[in-house]
Design an enzyme around this catalytic site. Structure first.
Site, PDB file in Angstrom:
ATOM      1  N   CYS A  43       0.778  -1.239   0.000  1.00  0.00           N
ATOM      2  CA  CYS A  43       0.000   0.000   0.000  1.00  0.00           C
ATOM      3  C   CYS A  43       0.813   1.295   0.000  1.00  0.00           C
ATOM      4  O   CYS A  43       0.785   2.071  -0.952  1.00  0.00           O
ATOM      5  CB  CYS A  43      -0.950   0.000   1.194  1.00  0.00           C
ATOM      6  SG  CYS A  43      -2.050  -1.422   1.227  1.00  0.00           S
ATOM      7  N   HIS A 214       9.744 -21.867  -5.094  1.00  0.00           N
ATOM      8  CA  HIS A 214      10.893 -20.970  -4.912  1.00  0.00           C
ATOM      9  C   HIS A 214      10.977 -20.646  -3.420  1.00  0.00           C
ATOM     10  O   HIS A 214       9.949 -20.466  -2.754  1.00  0.00           O
ATOM     11  CB  HIS A 214      10.675 -19.700  -5.730  1.00  0.00           C
ATOM     12  CG  HIS A 214      11.842 -18.767  -5.744  1.00  0.00           C
ATOM     13  ND1 HIS A 214      12.064 -17.852  -4.730  1.00  0.00           N
ATOM     14  CD2 HIS A 214      12.865 -18.605  -6.628  1.00  0.00           C
ATOM     15  CE1 HIS A 214      13.156 -17.159  -5.009  1.00  0.00           C
ATOM     16  NE2 HIS A 214      13.663 -17.603  -6.156  1.00  0.00           N
TER      17      HIS A 214
END
Length: 496
Positions: A43, A214
């Site tokens: 944000c 990953h």
């Protein structure tokens, strides 16, 4: 500008899943960018980039609590200085996010060698009935204020105006069932909005086995509490409820467009719709953002108004830092040369080249970077033509990722080792834009320093406070183990 809106919903095939009439209207009467990105998928840093026109490593907005200086001169400040009447409503969130202390500590300690769930398990909540429209009441109130201002004030001022409306939707809500301190994880909507979603069109994302993920993805999935079992129905519901929240967001956009239309202002007003980042909605076994995968980093960007090309789709890669010079170009204000962004007017507008004030052609790449919570490494994305290259940390301690988005739009196959020449070329290009190992080391040092200040301020309360942050369910099983892990991290060489 809304929050957490997946930009792929604004064009085919994503827009087949949910009815978004006002986004479709903007596409019909304006231009849609098919490859617009956030400069940091969280944000406050993303908004800091949008308001400043500068990349995250230049603003040093590393997380949701370190944004721009409150006195920073934004593009809306410059427009006011040059004669525009300016009005702002709703979520600004670019100086410092109103986020919990737990969020801060999670960001600072991401390099500590432990795994702790930081979020509540994502879930859905259906509220109201088929007539319940205003689910996110606070957003509706701010939208009402903005629409009312258009109807009562904008029609009576002689100077040009710029109106900014920031929405919280379609961001997930706090999850009360696990306690307010345990995270924001509920996708909340009503039957009214859920009816706008085509369940048959919802794609259930493929997940690799946890052992094949990953290492950064595994950390993210674990800290977001997504490594447990999820049924296909759970996943589909989360995605459906998220799309329904996007439909409610679209309706707020519609209220603004309707106010402009009813007052006769629409034909001489440029309207821009975008978001700070996207929402994974269970893609890659995660929800929220904080990732360079498309669902998290790809944002909507639609523009319509006088001189803007109509029914136009642009495939150029662009990003939120481009908003700053674009706004100045629209207002015929000289564009500073030190910006990271480039004006989009040459791509958007039906105007002669000499009418564009900035004169800078947009490069064929964009940069996005992330340094916050839920990810145990600084992350850097270079997006150009069909390639997405993602580098981590110092460039060698964490393996990079390379995706061919034309062949693998779901980003399921990392081909970094299969295409070493491309990987090397893109890494070299990335390093020419940002010295990312140096930035990573700087953020690592910053995180440690901030944690030490916080720890010292707590004094004897430290052990109790840190044990009872959002990760308390895991921490309290072995508190000494986790305190020791933090102590080892604090004793390590910061400049490693």
């Amino acid at each position: 500008m809304c929050d957490a809106f997946d930009g792929r919903l604004t064009f085919y095939p994503g827009n087949q899943t949910v009815i978004l009439p006002f986004i479709n209207l903007m596409k019909k009467y304006g231009t849609v960018f098919l490859n617009a990105y956030t400069n940091s998928p969280i944000c406050c840093p993303s908004r800091a980039a949008m308001w400043s026109g500068l990349f995250t490593h230049l603003t040093e907005s590393w997380n949701n609590f370190k944004g721009l200086d409150p006195n920073y001169t934004t593009w809306i400040d410059l427009m006011q200085k040059h004669g525009y009447h300016t009005q702002k409503y709703g979520k600004l969130d670019y100086t410092s996010g109103h986020h919990s202390m737990s969020n801060r500590v999670e960001a600072w300690t991401r390099d500590v060698d432990f795994l702790l769930r930081q979020e509540g398990r994502p879930m859905v909540n259906l509220t109201g009935n088929k007539t319940f429209v205003r689910v996110m009441e606070k957003d509706w109130q701010n939208t009402d204020k903005a629409a009312s201002w258009i109807r009562k004030e904008a029609t009576n001022i002689s100077q040009p105006f710029v109106l900014y409306l920031g929405l919280n939707l379609p961001h997930p809500y706090p999850s009360p069932s696990t306690g307010e301190n345990f995270g924001s994880s509920t996708f909340l909507t009503s039957p009214y909005w859920l009816e706008k979603v085509t369940y048959e069109a919802i794609k259930i994302p493929k997940w690799p086995p946890l052992s094949d993920m990953h290492p950064v993805d595994y950390y993210s999935a674990y800290t977001k509490n997504c490594t447990g079992q999820f049924t296909r129905k759970e996943i589909r519901d989360i995605r459906a409820f998220y799309y329904a929240m996007c439909a409610e967001t679209d309706a707020m956009l519609g209220e603004i467009i309707s106010a402009l239309s009813d007052t006769g202002l629409l034909k001489r007003t440029i309207v821009i719709f975008t978001a700070d980042h996207g929402e994974l909605a269970m893609e890659h076994q995660q929800f929220y953002k904080m990732s360079m995968y498309e669902a998290s980093s790809h944002v909507p960007l639609l523009v319509m108004g006088p001189s803007i090309k109509v029914n136009h789709h642009l495939s150029n890669v662009v990003s939120l830092v481009d908003i700053y010079p674009t706004m100045l170009d629209i207002a015929r204000i000289p564009v500073p040369q030190n910006l990271s962004g480039y004006s989009l007017i040459p791509l958007l507008a039906e105007m002669e080249e000499d009418e564009v004030s900035s004169g800078r052609l947009h490069p064929t790449w964009i940069l996005s970077e992330f340094h916050g919570c839920n990810v145990n490494s600084s992350t850097y994305m270079l997006r150009t033509d069909k390639w997405k290259y993602i580098a981590y940390s110092d460039g060698h301690s964490v393996p990079p990722q390379l995706f061919d988005l034309s062949a693998d739009p779901d980003e399921l196959t990392n081909i970094a080792t299969a295409f070493p020449e491309v990987t090397h070329f893109l890494d070299k290009k990335l390093r020419s834009i940002i010295n990312y190992p140096r930035v990573s080391a700087f953020v690592h040092k910053y995180n440690k320093e901030q944690f030490i200040i916080w720890k010292q301020n707590l004094g004897q309360n430290y052990s109790s406070v840190i044990a009872n942050l959002r990760w308390h369910q895991d921490w309290l099983k072995e508190p000494r183990k986790y305190e020791n892990a933090i102590n080892r991290w604090l004793q390590m060489n910061t400049n490693e």
